[in-house]
Design a protein around this motif. Structure first.
Motif, PDB file in Angstrom:
ATOM      1  N   LEU A  78      87.279 -24.497  26.982  1.00 46.28           N
ATOM      2  CA  LEU A  78      87.782 -23.763  25.817  1.00 46.28           C
ATOM      3  C   LEU A  78      87.043 -22.468  25.526  1.00 46.28           C
ATOM      4  N   THR A  79      85.705 -22.452  25.658  1.00 44.88           N
ATOM      5  CA  THR A  79      84.957 -21.277  25.215  1.00 44.88           C
ATOM      6  C   THR A  79      83.841 -20.883  26.171  1.00 44.88           C
ATOM      7  N   TYR A  80      83.467 -19.609  26.037  1.00 47.21           N
ATOM      8  CA  TYR A  80      82.286 -19.015  26.657  1.00 47.21           C
ATOM      9  C   TYR A  80      81.574 -18.345  25.491  1.00 47.21           C
ATOM     10  N   GLU A  81      80.449 -18.901  25.069  1.00 46.92           N
ATOM     11  CA  GLU A  81      79.814 -18.488  23.823  1.00 46.92           C
ATOM     12  C   GLU A  81      78.528 -17.727  24.119  1.00 46.92           C
ATOM     13  N   LYS A  86      81.000 -12.616  18.348  1.00 44.52           N
ATOM     14  CA  LYS A  86      82.130 -12.679  19.283  1.00 44.52           C
ATOM     15  C   LYS A  86      82.083 -13.993  20.054  1.00 44.52           C
ATOM     16  N   ILE A  87      83.229 -14.400  20.567  1.00 50.13           N
ATOM     17  CA  ILE A  87      83.335 -15.594  21.407  1.00 50.13           C
ATOM     18  C   ILE A  87      84.474 -15.353  22.387  1.00 50.13           C
ATOM     19  N   ASP A  88      84.343 -15.868  23.579  1.00 52.04           N
ATOM     20  CA  ASP A  88      85.440 -15.781  24.547  1.00 52.04           C
ATOM     21  C   ASP A  88      86.161 -17.119  24.579  1.00 52.04           C
ATOM     22  N   LEU A  89      87.485 -17.043  24.551  1.00 43.66           N
ATOM     23  CA  LEU A  89      88.331 -18.231  24.624  1.00 43.66           C
ATOM     24  C   LEU A  89      89.038 -18.268  25.971  1.00 43.66           C
ATOM     25  N   ALA A  90      89.272 -19.459  26.479  1.00 47.02           N
ATOM     26  CA  ALA A  90      89.983 -19.624  27.742  1.00 47.02           C
ATOM     27  C   ALA A  90      91.435 -19.191  27.563  1.00 47.02           C
TER      28      ALA A  90
END
Length: 144
Positions: A78-81, A86-90
């Motif tokens: 789901l995520t790359y934190e 900011k956060i990256d989502l799949a």
């Protein structure tokens, strides 16, 4: 108008208000392992624009600077934190992944050579009726 998404089983759901940032395809080994594939497709969003609408993601500290979020029930990445803001989502966790188009590839030195020929591979036509149809238990691509 926001865009929503979640894991395969529906235990974890999210909604993003506002415009997502840059979407990318990352071929680094950590993304390959985390996604179980040749790349991870991720899009950056503001933490302030993200609401977890159902359940909580589990996390794994994949490096000294990065945590990765996933559904503990079904394993969906789901995520790359990497930041407080900011956060990256799949990308493929969104209900409509085509709404989030990647614009750059990262870590291409780890891209498998066979990816250069994907468009040239034969495509198997749909199989049609089956003696034993598959019944999906996947959560639908919308909020329930």
């Amino acid at each position: 108008m926001g865009i929503s998404g979640g894991c395969q089983c529906g235990v974890v759901r999210f909604r993003v208000e506002g415009q997502p940032g840059r979407a990318s395809i990352c071929h680094c080994r950590m993304c390959q392992k985390a996604f179980g594939g040749p790349f991870g497709a991720l899009v950056t969003v503001s933490q302030a624009d993200l609401t977890w609408t159902r359940g909580q993601r589990a996390t794994f500290q994949s490096s000294d600077a990065i945590r990765r979020g996933f559904c503990a029930a079904c394993g969906t990445p789901l995520t790359y934190e990497w930041s407080q803001e900011k956060i990256d989502l799949a990308v493929f966790a969104f209900d409509d992944p085509s709404a989030v188009e990647p614009v750059v590839q990262l870590a291409i030195e780890n891209r498998p050579a066979w990816m250069e020929h994907l468009a040239d591979m034969p495509v198997r036509p749909p199989m049609g009726g089956s003696a034993s149809p598959v019944v999906s238990r996947q959560h639908p691509d919308f909020d329930t």
